[in-house]
Design an enzyme around this catalytic site. Structure first.
Site, PDB file in Angstrom:
ATOM      1  N   HIS A   1      -0.032  -2.422  -1.740  1.00 43.33           N
ATOM      2  CA  HIS A   1      -1.469  -2.097  -1.727  1.00 43.33           C
ATOM      3  C   HIS A   1      -2.301  -3.168  -1.024  1.00 43.33           C
ATOM      4  CE1 HIS A   1      -1.960   1.372  -4.558  1.00 43.33           C
ATOM      5  NE2 HIS A   1      -0.753   0.996  -4.926  1.00 43.33           N
TER       6      HIS A   1
ATOM      7  N   ARG B   1       4.087   0.208  -9.291  1.00 40.43           N
ATOM      8  CA  ARG B   1       4.986   1.366  -9.400  1.00 40.43           C
ATOM      9  C   ARG B   1       5.401   1.842  -8.001  1.00 40.43           C
ATOM     10  NH1 ARG B   1       1.217   1.954 -13.092  1.00 40.43           N
ATOM     11  NH2 ARG B   1      -0.012   3.403 -11.873  1.00 40.43           N
TER      12      ARG B   1
ATOM     13  N   GLU C   1      -5.158  -2.970   0.253  1.00 37.75           N
ATOM     14  CA  GLU C   1      -6.604  -2.823  -0.003  1.00 37.75           C
ATOM     15  C   GLU C   1      -7.018  -3.535  -1.292  1.00 37.75           C
ATOM     16  OE1 GLU C   1      -4.329  -0.742  -0.673  1.00 37.75           O
ATOM     17  OE2 GLU C   1      -4.813   0.345  -2.507  1.00 37.75           O
TER      18      GLU C   1
ATOM     19  N   CYS D   1       1.706   3.130  -0.281  1.00 37.50           N
ATOM     20  CA  CYS D   1       2.293   3.455  -1.579  1.00 37.50           C
ATOM     21  C   CYS D   1       2.450   4.974  -1.762  1.00 37.50           C
ATOM     22  CB  CYS D   1       1.468   2.789  -2.681  1.00 37.50           C
ATOM     23  SG  CYS D   1       2.437   2.499  -4.156  1.00 37.50           S
TER      24      CYS D   1
HETATM   25  N1  GLN Z   1       4.724   5.842  -8.144  1.00 35.54           N
HETATM   26  C1  GLN Z   1       3.596   6.469  -7.502  1.00 35.54           C
HETATM   27  C2  GLN Z   1       3.966   7.835  -6.958  1.00 35.54           C
HETATM   28  O1  GLN Z   1       5.057   8.263  -7.072  1.00 35.54           O
HETATM   29  C3  GLN Z   1       3.035   5.606  -6.398  1.00 35.54           C
HETATM   30  C4  GLN Z   1       2.354   4.399  -6.975  1.00 35.54           C
HETATM   31  C5  GLN Z   1       1.219   3.878  -6.164  1.00 35.54           C
HETATM   32  O2  GLN Z   1       0.721   4.507  -5.239  1.00 35.54           O
HETATM   33  N2  GLN Z   1       0.729   2.729  -6.551  1.00 35.54           N
HETATM   34  O3  GLN Z   1       3.130   8.492  -6.414  1.00 35.54           O
END
Ligand code: GLN
Length: 194
Positions: free
Chosen positions: A172, A134, A174, A77
């Site tokens: 994610h 996100r 984890e 992410c």
């Molecule tokens: N939107 C986040 C970012 O730009 C990432 C989101 C996440 O790691 N769950 O860093």
């Protein structure tokens, strides 16, 4: 096997726990010296601008970049954003080591979190239950530079890829009970150390 988890911000404890359950020696990394002797590194999800700011403040950007250029490194992410060479117009500190193009806010506000069952190349058994929070997306990967797509959403958007010793996932792993991707990364680490 000693694997570091970048522990500046975000979901680092969950990664550490999962690595520990799989028998790896998992250590938190906050200072450049803590990268010494590591066989691999995980950059967790969280907020990539915050991770970048803290990494800059702690003098970690160049040591992290050097590490990720040669040693097994997995970004999940926000960590995936951190590994990418191209994140579009956003100006924020990134390592820029992996030949992927990432769109940070791919899903917008309406569906900022969702889950999906995904087949992932290299994992045997049932599809992987992936949690997206996100999440960013890979809008393209440079296959001529050796990037391999490992998983895509049903609409084709790329959510997992590997480039030799580098692994990137938009979700994610984890936060689930499924440790197959952690095992996959540990196999990458094992392969690199021979
Ligand atoms: N939107 C986040 C970012 O730009 C990432 C989101 C996440 O790691 N769950 O860093």
């Amino acid at each position: 096997m000693k694997i570091g988890v970048l522990a500046l911000q975000g979901a680092f404890l969950e990664h550490k726990k999962m690595l520990g359950q799989l028998g790896a020696d998992a250590v938190e990394v906050r200072l450049p010296g803590q990268l010494e002797g590591l066989d691999g590194l995980i950059i967790p999800g969280g907020e990539s601008t915050t991770i970048g700011k803290l990494a800059t403040d702690y003098g970690l950007m160049e040591p992290l970049r050097e590490f990720a250029q040669t040693k097994p490194t997995w970004g999940t992410c926000a960590g995936m954003i951190f590994l990418a060479k191209d994140i579009g117009i956003d100006r924020q500190p990134i390592l820029g080591v992996m030949d992927i193009t990432v769109n940070r806010n791919a899903f917008g506000r309406q569906i900022d979190s969702f889950e999906a069952d995904l087949p992932i190349t290299g994992l045997v058994g049932e599809p992987f239950h992936a949690m997206f929070i996100r999440a960013p997306i890979m809008t393209s990967v440079d296959e001529s530079a050796g990037v391999e797509i490992l998983s895509q959403l049903p609409d084709g958007r790329i959510v997992a890829a590997q480039q030799g010793h580098l692994l990137a996932t938009a979700f994610h792993p984890e936060l689930t009970q499924d440790n197959r991707l952690h095992r996959y990364f540990m196999d990458m680490v094992e392969a690199e150390s021979h």
